[in-house]
Motif scaffolding. Structure first.
Motif, PDB file in Angstrom:
ATOM      1  N   ASN A  75       0.888  -1.153   0.000  1.00 26.77           N
ATOM      2  CA  ASN A  75       0.000   0.000   0.000  1.00 26.77           C
ATOM      3  C   ASN A  75       0.938   1.218   0.000  1.00 26.77           C
ATOM      4  N   PRO A  76       0.989   2.002  -1.089  1.00 28.38           N
ATOM      5  CA  PRO A  76       2.002   3.060  -1.200  1.00 28.38           C
ATOM      6  C   PRO A  76       1.817   4.175  -0.179  1.00 28.38           C
ATOM      7  N   GLU A  77       0.589   4.348   0.307  1.00 28.74           N
ATOM      8  CA  GLU A  77       0.353   5.457   1.235  1.00 28.74           C
ATOM      9  C   GLU A  77       0.888   5.147   2.632  1.00 28.74           C
ATOM     10  N   TYR A  78       0.684   3.901   3.054  1.00 30.38           N
ATOM     11  CA  TYR A  78       1.089   3.534   4.426  1.00 30.38           C
ATOM     12  C   TYR A  78       2.364   2.704   4.473  1.00 30.38           C
ATOM     13  N   GLY A  79       2.691   2.063   3.376  1.00 36.92           N
ATOM     14  CA  GLY A  79       3.909   1.258   3.333  1.00 36.92           C
ATOM     15  C   GLY A  79       3.726  -0.166   3.805  1.00 36.92           C
ATOM     16  N   ASN A  80       2.503  -0.541   4.150  1.00 34.88           N
ATOM     17  CA  ASN A  80       2.298  -1.935   4.571  1.00 34.88           C
ATOM     18  C   ASN A  80       2.178  -2.853   3.352  1.00 34.88           C
ATOM     19  N   VAL A  81       2.477  -4.118   3.571  1.00 33.31           N
ATOM     20  CA  VAL A  81       2.435  -5.091   2.471  1.00 33.31           C
ATOM     21  C   VAL A  81       0.999  -5.593   2.301  1.00 33.31           C
ATOM     22  N   LYS A  82       0.486  -5.506   1.064  1.00 32.81           N
ATOM     23  CA  LYS A  82      -0.887  -5.979   0.805  1.00 32.81           C
ATOM     24  C   LYS A  82      -0.903  -7.418   0.319  1.00 32.81           C
TER      25      LYS A  82
END
Ligand SMILES: NC(=O)C1=CN([C@@H]2O[C@H](COP(=O)(O)OP(=O)(O)OC[C@H]3O[C@@H](n4cnc5c(N)ncnc54)[C@H](O)[C@@H]3O)[C@@H](O)[C@H]2O)C=CC1
Ligand SMILES: O=C([O-])C1=[NH+]CCC1
Length: 300
Positions: A96-103
């Protein structure tokens, strides 16, 4: 709290990947990457770390496509070894580019096989002689299979020739693929007269020599992704017009380019954008290194 990433195994990924879609997508991204004024597709030269104890390398390949907000990275481990252990393993992370978590975490092996073959097919569409009857594949491993699949699907050849390090590997390949294949024990005999030659070996020494190559033929050179590895000799590198996926990558990773001193003529993306010509009438080499990579995944 961020949702847990989904995991997509190799067979699930394989079900989603179609060669037709891949070609369209890769043509789009190759073109965007090569636009001089564009920061739309950001893909730094991959960083590669040796895995000394196992004769291998780990490469990190991040990519960001700003206009569609896609952020992903592939991690690929590749080895030079004989025997039954795999020569490549890959994992793809979609963020997720906004939060940096892996989707999503995806097995990247089928992506690697098919993506690489699809880019070679794009090079052939642009650069192979208008009348191409004979395809020759040197090396009979995983990449040979995906290249055979897409090339025989997109183009009509009168003859497909293969040659590998051992006759046994080449015969196993011929039994595995659907369609006629002529097995050669001599690479020179397999290459002479071919219009299109694909090198997909894990050799670090040249396997294809300019002296054998028919003038005007197109070569898609897929192996030799380290600065001290070769698949092509100096004669071929000197006489052919050289195309690459990325100039920066070629300058630091391709032994065929670095050690021969050959000049890169164009990126495939420049040809797709119409800013450099496709010199179909000349002998051409597309040196593939595997850079252009991006993933879109819709959860539904
Ligand atoms: N350019 C790119 O984007 C990518 C490049 N690669 C590279 O492509 C190459 C092939 O990959 P895979 O098919 O997965 O490997 P693989 O291990 O499945 O197959 C390699 C084949 O090369 C043959 N070979 C080795 N030396 C040879 C020689 N001197 N003459 C003829 N055949 C020879 C072996 O017998 C084997 O059939 C590797 O170097 C790999 O690192 C892999 C993925 C992407
Ligand atoms: O792009 C890729 O996956 C690779 N390039 C060289 C070895 C693996």
């Amino acid at each position: 709290m961020a949702e847990q990433p989904v995991f997509l195994s190799d067979d699930v990924v394989a079900r989603f990947l179609s060669y037709d879609e891949l070609i369209l997508r890769l043509e789009e991204v190759l073109g965007q990457f090569s636009r001089e004024d564009s920061s739309e597709v950001v893909q730094p030269v991959r960083s590669v770390m040796p895995i000394h104890n196992h004769n291998g390398y780990l490469g990190l390949m991040p990519a960001y496509i700003a206009h569609e907000d896609t952020l992903c990275t592939k991690m690929v481990a590749f080895y030079r070894r004989k025997g039954n252990l795999p020569s490549t393993q890959a994992t793809v992370l979609l963020f997720n580019p906004e939060y940096g978590n892996v989707k999503a975490v995806m097995d990247g092996l089928d992506i690697t096989h098919k993506r690489t073959a699809a880019v070679s097919a794009i090079s052939a569409k642009l650069l192979m002689p208008a009348q191409s009857d004979v395809l020759c594949i040197l090396g009979c491993g995983h990449q040979a299979v995906s290249h055979y699949e897409i090339f025989t699907r997109l183009f009509s050849f009168k003859e497909v020739r293969v040659c590998s390090r051992t006759l046994e590997t080449a015969e196993r390949f011929a039994a595995r693929v659907r369609g006629p294949v002529k097995v050669f024990t001599s690479a020179e005999e397999a290459v002479r007269g071919a219009d299109l030659i694909i090198t997909v070996t894990n050799s670090s020494e040249p396997v294809l020599f300019g002296e054998w190559v028919k003038p005007g033929a197109h070569v898609a050179a897929v192996g030799a992704c380290r600065p001290d590895w070769r698949e092509l000799d100096d004669v071929l590198m000197r006489d052919a017009v050289i195309y690459v996926d990325t100039r920066e990558g070629a300058a630091v990773e391709s032994g065929d380019i670095i050690l021969s001193g050959a000049e890169v003529f164009a990126e495939l993306g420049e040809v797709l954008n119409g800013t450099q010509p496709a010199l179909r009438n000349k002998t051409t080499v597309f040196k593939s290194l595997g850079k252009i990579f991006s993933v879109k995944y819709r959860q539904n």
